[in-house]
Design a protein around this motif. Structure first.
Motif, mmCIF file in Angstrom:
data_model
loop_
_atom_site.group_PDB
_atom_site.id
_atom_site.type_symbol
_atom_site.label_atom_id
_atom_site.label_comp_id
_atom_site.label_asym_id
_atom_site.label_seq_id
_atom_site.Cartn_x
_atom_site.Cartn_y
_atom_site.Cartn_z
ATOM 1 N N ALA A 2 6.419 0.538 -16.487
ATOM 2 C CA ALA A 2 6.134 1.942 -16.183
ATOM 3 C C ALA A 2 4.645 2.242 -16.322
ATOM 4 N N ILE A 3 4.005 1.639 -17.309
ATOM 5 C CA ILE A 3 2.565 1.854 -17.507
ATOM 6 C C ILE A 3 1.765 1.258 -16.359
ATOM 7 N N ILE A 4 2.077 0.030 -15.982
ATOM 8 C CA ILE A 4 1.290 -0.573 -14.910
ATOM 9 C C ILE A 4 1.588 0.078 -13.560
ATOM 10 N N ASN A 5 2.789 0.604 -13.377
ATOM 11 C CA ASN A 5 3.084 1.330 -12.137
ATOM 12 C C ASN A 5 2.199 2.562 -12.003
ATOM 13 N N ASP A 6 2.113 3.354 -13.083
ATOM 14 C CA ASP A 6 1.299 4.567 -13.021
ATOM 15 C C ASP A 6 -0.190 4.241 -13.011
ATOM 16 N N ALA A 10 0.814 -1.209 0.000
ATOM 17 C CA ALA A 10 0.000 0.000 0.000
ATOM 18 C C ALA A 10 0.845 1.256 0.000
ATOM 19 N N SER A 11 2.102 1.150 0.447
ATOM 20 C CA SER A 11 2.977 2.322 0.488
ATOM 21 C C SER A 11 3.993 2.302 -0.637
ATOM 22 N N ALA A 12 3.675 1.600 -1.719
ATOM 23 C CA ALA A 12 4.640 1.413 -2.797
ATOM 24 C C ALA A 12 5.073 2.704 -3.441
ATOM 25 N N SER A 13 4.238 3.739 -3.381
ATOM 26 C CA SER A 13 4.586 4.982 -4.045
ATOM 27 C C SER A 13 5.490 5.867 -3.211
ATOM 28 N N ALA A 14 5.756 5.498 -1.977
ATOM 29 C CA ALA A 14 6.540 6.365 -1.112
ATOM 30 C C ALA A 14 7.911 6.664 -1.690
ATOM 31 N N SER A 15 8.572 5.647 -2.246
ATOM 32 C CA SER A 15 9.904 5.838 -2.782
ATOM 33 C C SER A 15 9.891 6.612 -4.087
ATOM 34 N N ALA A 16 8.720 6.744 -4.688
ATOM 35 C CA ALA A 16 8.630 7.418 -5.970
ATOM 36 C C ALA A 16 8.517 8.931 -5.835
ATOM 37 N N ALA A 17 8.375 9.418 -4.581
ATOM 38 C CA ALA A 17 8.161 10.839 -4.376
ATOM 39 C C ALA A 17 9.326 11.676 -4.880
ATOM 40 N N THR A 18 10.522 11.090 -4.932
ATOM 41 C CA THR A 18 11.699 11.842 -5.351
ATOM 42 C C THR A 18 11.681 12.188 -6.830
ATOM 43 N N ASP A 19 10.884 11.515 -7.648
ATOM 44 C CA ASP A 19 10.857 11.822 -9.078
ATOM 45 C C ASP A 19 9.650 12.677 -9.452
ATOM 46 N N GLY A 20 9.050 13.310 -8.477
ATOM 47 C CA GLY A 20 7.935 14.200 -8.726
ATOM 48 C C GLY A 20 6.576 13.569 -8.559
ATOM 49 N N ARG A 21 6.521 12.268 -8.483
ATOM 50 C CA ARG A 21 5.245 11.599 -8.279
ATOM 51 C C ARG A 21 4.805 11.757 -6.830
ATOM 52 N N PRO A 22 3.521 11.981 -6.612
ATOM 53 C CA PRO A 22 3.042 12.193 -5.241
ATOM 54 C C PRO A 22 3.112 10.922 -4.410
ATOM 55 N N GLU A 23 3.328 11.099 -3.128
ATOM 56 C CA GLU A 23 3.299 9.970 -2.209
ATOM 57 C C GLU A 23 1.855 9.720 -1.810
ATOM 58 N N VAL A 72 -4.861 12.720 -7.652
ATOM 59 C CA VAL A 72 -5.809 12.271 -8.674
ATOM 60 C C VAL A 72 -5.564 13.025 -9.975
ATOM 61 N N ALA A 73 -5.330 14.330 -9.879
ATOM 62 C CA ALA A 73 -5.049 15.136 -11.071
ATOM 63 C C ALA A 73 -3.705 14.771 -11.684
ATOM 64 N N PHE A 74 -2.777 14.340 -10.874
ATOM 65 C CA PHE A 74 -1.451 13.962 -11.373
ATOM 66 C C PHE A 74 -1.543 12.754 -12.289
ATOM 67 N N TYR A 75 -2.433 11.822 -11.976
ATOM 68 C CA TYR A 75 -2.502 10.566 -12.728
ATOM 69 C C TYR A 75 -3.684 10.482 -13.698
ATOM 70 N N ASN A 76 -4.491 11.543 -13.788
ATOM 71 C CA ASN A 76 -5.639 11.552 -14.697
ATOM 72 C C ASN A 76 -5.690 12.853 -15.467
ATOM 73 N N SER A 77 -6.316 12.806 -16.630
ATOM 74 C CA SER A 77 -6.563 14.030 -17.382
ATOM 75 C C SER A 77 -7.833 13.862 -18.206
ATOM 76 N N GLY A 78 -8.374 14.984 -18.696
ATOM 77 C CA GLY A 78 -9.540 14.941 -19.573
ATOM 78 C C GLY A 78 -10.749 14.301 -18.925
ATOM 79 N N ASN A 79 -11.457 13.480 -19.690
ATOM 80 C CA ASN A 79 -12.672 12.835 -19.199
ATOM 81 C C ASN A 79 -12.421 11.957 -17.984
ATOM 82 N N SER A 80 -11.272 11.322 -17.953
ATOM 83 C CA SER A 80 -10.969 10.454 -16.822
ATOM 84 C C SER A 80 -10.883 11.252 -15.525
ATOM 85 N N LEU A 81 -10.285 12.424 -15.571
ATOM 86 C CA LEU A 81 -10.177 13.263 -14.375
ATOM 87 C C LEU A 81 -11.552 13.764 -13.946
ATOM 88 N N ALA A 82 -12.351 14.231 -14.899
ATOM 89 C CA ALA A 82 -13.685 14.750 -14.562
ATOM 90 C C ALA A 82 -14.547 13.670 -13.913
#
Length: 215
Positions: free
Chosen positions: A85-89, A49-62, A111-121
């Motif tokens: 990379a696709i399945i990670n995001d 569940a905390s897999a994204s914690a280490s990714a915070a250094t590359d601009g991705r949110p924790e 949510v905005a970081f990982y979605n855009s357009g219709n998917s974000l709305a």
């Protein structure tokens, strides 16, 4: 998880599971429904569940989920770094929405970081439906069988399964718990199309779910 039919077509009301309201209306233009060819899922490592914690250094949110609600990703690996990379995001896109609901944050930056357009709305509307009724999530979901490829337009196509039968909604004020029906329809197939940004992030641009689509 037996959500009110805010976004669900009338024909699906009786079998609506948690995420059917997220994208069951089908915002897709057809690309995300490409037949998966050469899709891979290798290894048996589970993403925590905390897999994204280490990714915070590359601009991705924790993104952090509470102990009361967990998303368990099974065999979420691929031997091809581009497909990984696709399945990670794609994983973090789903986790960002769960986190936004548990935090009562419909305007979540993740949510905005990982979605855009219709998917974000659509994601914003779905999250707000929980916030408006003061509901959160408890229990766990199982996310498995990721299938991924890059189509001829350069977009990523990601299919995966979400089993919601061990998860429930809980009202923050009353404490009332509403369980997800223990039915095949509560196992959904997600079909996402993702486009890569200049910063290297695979953002989900369209998403649909198919109740009972994982057999």
């Amino acid at each position: 998880m037996n959500r009110p039919a805010r976004l669900v077509p009338a024909a699906l009301v009786t079998t609506a599971a948690l995420l059917l309201t997220a994208c069951g209306s089908g915002e897709d233009d057809g690309s995300s429904s490409d037949k998966i060819k050469g899709a891979g899922r290798e290894g048996s490592a589970s993403a925590s569940a905390s897999a994204s914690a280490s990714a915070a250094t590359d601009g991705r949110p924790e993104i952090t989920l509470p102990k009361t609600f967990q998303a368990n990703f099974e065999s979420w690996t691929n031997s091809d770094p581009k497909l990984q990379a696709i399945i990670n995001d794609g994983r973090e896109e789903l986790r960002s929405k769960y986190a936004a609901i548990t935090e009562s944050a419909p305007d979540s930056e993740a949510v905005a970081f990982y979605n855009s357009g219709n998917s974000l709305a659509t994601a914003r509307t779905w999250i707000k439906s929980f916030v408006d009724t003061d509901d959160s999530l408890i229990g766990e979901v199982r996310v498995y069988n990721p299938q991924v490829h890059i189509n001829n337009t350069g977009s990523g196509v990601l299919f995966y399964c979400v089993d919601e039968r061990k998860a429930s909604t809980k009202n923050r004020k009353t404490g009332k718990v509403t369980a997800t029906p223990d039915k095949p329809e509560s196992v959904l197939q997600y079909r996402a199309r993702l486009d890569k940004t200049a910063q290297g992030v695979w953002k989900t641009v369209s998403l649909e779910t198919v109740a009972g689509g994982c057999g």
